[in-house]
Design a protein around this motif. Structure first.
Motif, short mmCIF file in Angstrom:
data_model
loop_
_atom_site.label_atom_id
_atom_site.label_comp_id
_atom_site.label_asym_id
_atom_site.label_seq_id
_atom_site.Cartn_x
_atom_site.Cartn_y
_atom_site.Cartn_z
N ILE A 69 -59.00 40.71 18.39
CA ILE A 69 -59.49 41.79 17.53
C ILE A 69 -59.70 41.33 16.08
O ILE A 69 -60.50 41.91 15.35
N ALA A 70 -59.01 40.26 15.68
CA ALA A 70 -59.08 39.83 14.28
C ALA A 70 -60.52 39.65 13.81
O ALA A 70 -60.92 40.18 12.77
N CYS A 71 -61.30 38.90 14.59
CA CYS A 71 -62.60 38.44 14.10
C CYS A 71 -63.55 39.61 13.84
O CYS A 71 -64.20 39.64 12.81
N GLU A 72 -63.63 40.57 14.76
CA GLU A 72 -64.53 41.70 14.55
C GLU A 72 -63.79 42.90 13.95
O GLU A 72 -64.29 43.53 13.03
#
Ligand code: SF4
Lengths: 477, 464
Positions: free
Chosen positions: B68-71
């Motif tokens: 979930i971090a990246c988006e």
């Protein structure tokens, strides 16, 4: 491994593979924010630099403040070889350039996948560098588990476990462990309340010291304030600990285990009953009656509820928020006569059980949008704006990030006064989207029987069409 | 060497890159990413750069394969505008969990693509690789190929996981993906002798729309903008353009050069910022088009338009001159826009007390030197603390920079204006330059500065 439960809106039990319009943010971000509540601190992500850049931009846009946040700058090669050396370089560099009083390190998905032994690395590094005179706290926060709120909770627990010590009790000293949904404004309010009972609070973490938006006398590369390390060390001398939000229970219990200070968890401080609980408890602890000022505030809140309940009754509200914010808002809205059309959250929590009847679930904003058709109000962080616009329903920004409105840090929703203002704020949204023309000239509440007798549904539909353009922008001047 | 490493090497070897010309073979191999200093690094990852470069394609579903971090931490945070489809603003991510990390995320990715096609029916899905799935060996190239075949819809792998390098490298890797999988795969409905591509323009705050009407007036058609306000089909058929302009320094030089190589599309490097730069860009477009067979009157028509627009812009700018003349501005930005903005500000009598050249190419530096006269104003890498001190000592009246450093200026109680990608105003074209100067004037003359600089009564008492 505690993988988050996935429940989807696309069918009973049918997990969807694709998250659409994320509500959730990752754990390290929550940990970083907790670290930012420590005085002169520097949070660090053990990962690739991009994770830090995203976190930084997110906080900058929400708080409208400079955000100290560093990275161990891992790349493909260092990841495979192990990150010990990068951690060491990062700490030494930060120590040299920023001289922080505290360093908080949170792992990321990348370094967790590789499985770095950060705790071991840190033992080696601190042994090799006696000049490192500030505490360094590490928490494991893989991006692919949990959510923002979990990262915050783990960081606070980690800080308590490594820094708090047992000590002889100091009468009147209390610890406050706010959850990640408690704003700097809320903390200021709580501190004032607690102090008015003659108590001396230690707030951990204290974002009201660092991210309350003020102009410091000079430039600082670290956080601009917050809980002092010495105060964390003294927390073991408090008479009691107040934790705000279910997710702070583990940290409060860790403090009890380590120092013997008893803990009281308030699941929420929003709403008449919740505020009553707080004031009763403070009165009992301090042995002092509730000050006149707050008796008056309570009376104002009751009056606000009397004036406002017309507009809240049977309204359908959809909320997407981290669990404890969802609970604070959802429980309060139910007390005001609203029903929850949808309750979507980010991570596992006891709150899911509290709101089981409302079908609370872990999900994304696509799920929320699917359930929010024709509702009277949609509440989420700023990312819900697209959904609200598509649905043509009024939108209230709550939580983090709020990047398209001012003053997010100063929203107050705790205590009598905070709840009173929230009653007005939400009530005004309902008013603005109700039949204002009908009301002009009529005595206050004259049209209410209409609403109570089933006029509600058709009105909501009409509003959904009529307000399409102005809906999302009509309040928050 | 795997295919990603290969592509990265290729990009580092980019022959058209001015920086590269002065390097030895060995230096070139190391690439343009300076080794990052742990604990003293700032800046986005390659994935970030790839997303910046491609997300402006408005009708495509941009699917981020990763935790979930990246988006989740970054979506919907840029101001690229669309004149139509809004799908590009929807955040899609596989949001992989612990189980996926152990067993691989490819199955989830495949299902995610299927779900998106079923629910949103986009003309294409772009799949962005990120660090964790790259580390565990998810092969998005193969998977996208299989998904394209299975679903009969282009599924394009954008292989730029964060940890391979900087934002700038990500821009280029995104360009490689377009060259490899998109450009040349469809044909335009029709072509004209006036078809151009604009490469490296993202339509932030709708900037492209300040330029397009001028082009339209000259009957010049933007066949494809890569990638501002673009549709998938336009990019896919971009190979039929007659000429191209490359905007924004070197971010997508590889795209411009390879399109010249493969399809014979000549290009030039230009800028829409600043009155004379804007004119120069129009001139150059006309010249290239005529050289490729467009009716020669295009150049004369272009000159007429330039004369009219310049006169209009100058007279509008002149109105600001009395209030801006001699104002000292500090310009802190990624090198790409420095020189063009410098020229523009000097046009109204603003003095540039310094400009950062940290990310500038050698060419950029030369240009700045030419414009500003000496090198003394070039700031290599100024620490925020030093910027703060400079402003606090009133050695500048204002700072222009990206959003991240804004509080350095604001906390020093000095006016500040955003000139990077999160900005809300469009500064491209003739109107854009007037808008920029207008914003500067608005900021400098806001009465709030006098207010906020007032000493507090208790401090004033001490002083008196
Ligand atoms: S550095 Fe890697 S993990 Fe971090 S945001 Fe960029 S792609 Fe994602």
């Amino acid at each position: 491994m505690n993988a988050p439960k996935r429940v989807s809106a696309t069918g009973p039990g049918a997990a969807k593979a694709c998250t659409v319009n994320p509500l959730r943010m990752s754990q390290p971000l929550g940990a970083a924010l907790a670290f930012l509540g420590i005085d002169r601190s520097m949070p660090v992500f053990h990962g690739s630099q991009g994770c830090t850049a995203f976190g930084l931009v997110l906080f900058v846009r929400h708080f409208r403040e400079s955000i100290p946040l560093q990275t161990t700058a891992m790349n493909e090669v260092t990841t495979i070889l192990g990150g010990g050396e990068n951690i060491e370089k990062a700490i030494l560099n930060i120590h040299k350039r920023a001289k922080p009083a505290f360093i908080g390190i949170a792992s990321t998905g990348l370094t967790e996948t590789k499985g770095d032994d950060v705790a071991g690395d840190l033992r080696r590094i601190t042994a090799a560098h006696p000049e490192l005179d500030m505490p360094i706290v590490y928490v494991s926060t893989p991006d692919y588990e949990g959510a923002f709120q979990d990262g915050w909770a783990k960081a606070v627990k980690g800080i308590v476990e490594s820094l708090a010590r047992p000590a002889a009790t100091i009468r009147g000293q209390v610890n406050i462990l706010p959850g990640c949904h408690v704003t700097p404004g809320d903390i200021v309010e709580l501190r004032e309340i607690v102090a008015d009972f003659g108590l001396h609070p230690i707030v951990l973490p204290d974002l009201s010291g660092s991210l309350d938006g003020h102009v410091p006398k000079d430039f600082s590369p670290t956080s601009l304030g917050g809980t002092r390390v010495a105060d964390i060390e003294r927390a073991g001398a408090s008479e009691a600990t107040i934790a705000i939000g279910e997710h702070m229970r583990p940290a409060a219990h860790a403090l009890t285990d380590k120092t013997g200070v008893p803990a009281k968890v308030f699941d929420t401080l929003t709403g008449l009953e919740a505020a009553d609980d707080l004031f009763a408890w403070l009165s009992a602890l301090s042995g002092r009656p509730v000050p006149e000022k707050y008796r008056r505030q309570r009376s104002q809140l009751v009056d606000a509820m009397l004036d406002a309940h017309f507009f809240f009754g049977a309204k359908r509200v959809a909320i997407g928020a981290e669990p404890d914010l969802l609970w604070a808002l959802g429980a309060w809205l139910k007390e005001m006569g609203c029903t929850l059309a949808a309750a979507v959250t980010t991570t596992d929590s006891p709150v899911l059980a509290y709101l089981a009847a409302e079908g609370a679930r872990i999900g994304d904003l696509e799920d929320l949008e699917a359930q929010a058709h024709g509702c009277d109000l949609l509440i989420s962080h700023s990312h819900g704006r697209q959904a609200a616009e598509r649905l043509g329903v009024p939108f209230l920004r709550m939580g983090l990030p709020i990047f398209d409105r001012l003053g997010a840090a100063h929203r107050v929703i705790v205590g009598y006064r905070g709840t009173r203002d929230l009653v007005f704020e939400v009530g005004n949204v309902f008013l603005a989207h109700g039949h204002e023309s009908l009301q002009s000239g009529a005595p206050a509440g004259a049209d209410e029987p209409l609403r109570a007798s089933g006029f509600e549904g058709s009105r909501a539909c009409a509003d959904a069409r009529h307000d399409h353009d102005s809906a999302t922008e009509a309040y928050w001047p | 060497m795997d295919s990603l490493a290969n592509t990265v090497q290729q990009v580092f070897n980019e022959p058209a890159c001015g920086k590269n010309l002065g390097k030895s073979d060995k230096e070139r191999k190391k690439g343009c990413t300076q080794a990052l200093q742990p604990g003293a690094a700032a800046g986005g990852c390659a994935f970030d750069g790839a997303k910046i470069a491609l997300q402006p394609i408005t009708d495509v579903a941009h699917l981020v394969h990763g935790p979930i971090a990246c988006e989740g931490n970054s979506w919907d945070n840029r101001g690229a505008k669309s004149s139509g489809p809004l799908l590009y603003r929807t955040g899609f991510t596989t949001d992989i969990n612990g189980t996926d990390v152990v067993f691989g995320g490819e199955k989830r990715l495949f299902r995610a693509i299927r779900e998106i096609l079923a629910k949103y029916d986009p003309p294409a899905v772009f799949v962005y690789q990120t660090c964790v799935p790259a580390l565990i060996g998810d092969d998005i190239e193969a998977l996208c190929k299989a998904a394209s075949a299975k679903f009969g819809r282009p599924v394009i792998p954008i292989n730029a996981p964060g940890f391979v390098g900087s934002k700038n490298l990500g821009n280029k890797l995104a360009g490689e993906a377009l060259l490899e999988h998109v450009i040349g795969t469809e044909e335009p409905e029709y072509t004209t002798p006036y078809d151009i591509n604009i490469i490296g323009e993202y339509n932030l705050a709708g900037e492209l729309w300040q330029v397009k009407p001028l082009l339209a007036e000259l009957r010049i058609r933007v066949l494809a903008c890569i990638s501002g306000d673009a549709r998938y089909r336009e990019i896919a058929s971009a190979h039929r353009a007659r000429a191209a302009m490359m905007v924004c320094s070197k971010a997508m030089i590889n795209v411009a050069r390879k399109m010249e190589e493969r399809y014979g599309i000549p290009f030039f490097e230009g800028s829409f910022y600043g009155v004379s730069d804007m004119s120069e860009a129009l001139r150059e477009i006309a010249r290239l088009l005529v050289a490729r067979g467009a009716p020669p009157d295009l150049e004369a028509r272009t000159e007429t338009l330039i004369a009219r627009e310049e006169a209009r812009a100058w007279s509008r700018l002149a109105a600001y001159r009395p209030r801006l003349e001699g104002k000292r501005v500090l310009l802190i930005t990624g090198g790409v826009k420095s020189w063009s903005v410098v020229a523009a500000l000097q046009e109204v009598g603003i003095e540039i007390v310094g400009t950062s050249v940290k990310k500038s190419t050698k060419e950029d530096r030369e240009r700045i030197k030419k414009i500003m006269g000496d090198e003394a104003h070039m700031i290599e890498d100024m620490a925020p603390r030093d910027i703060y001190k400079l402003l606090k000592d009133a050695r500048a009246d204002m700072m222009l920079s990206g959003g991240r450093s804004q509080f350095v200026a604001l906390k020093a109680k000095v006016p500040w204006l955003d000139i990077n990608q999160e900005r809300h105003h469009a500064y491209a074209g003739y109107d854009g330059m007037v808008a920029l100067v207008h914003e500067i004037e608005k900021a400098l003359y806001n009465p709030v500065w006098a207010q906020v600089r007032r000493p507090a009564p208790w401090d004033a008492e001490v002083a008196s």
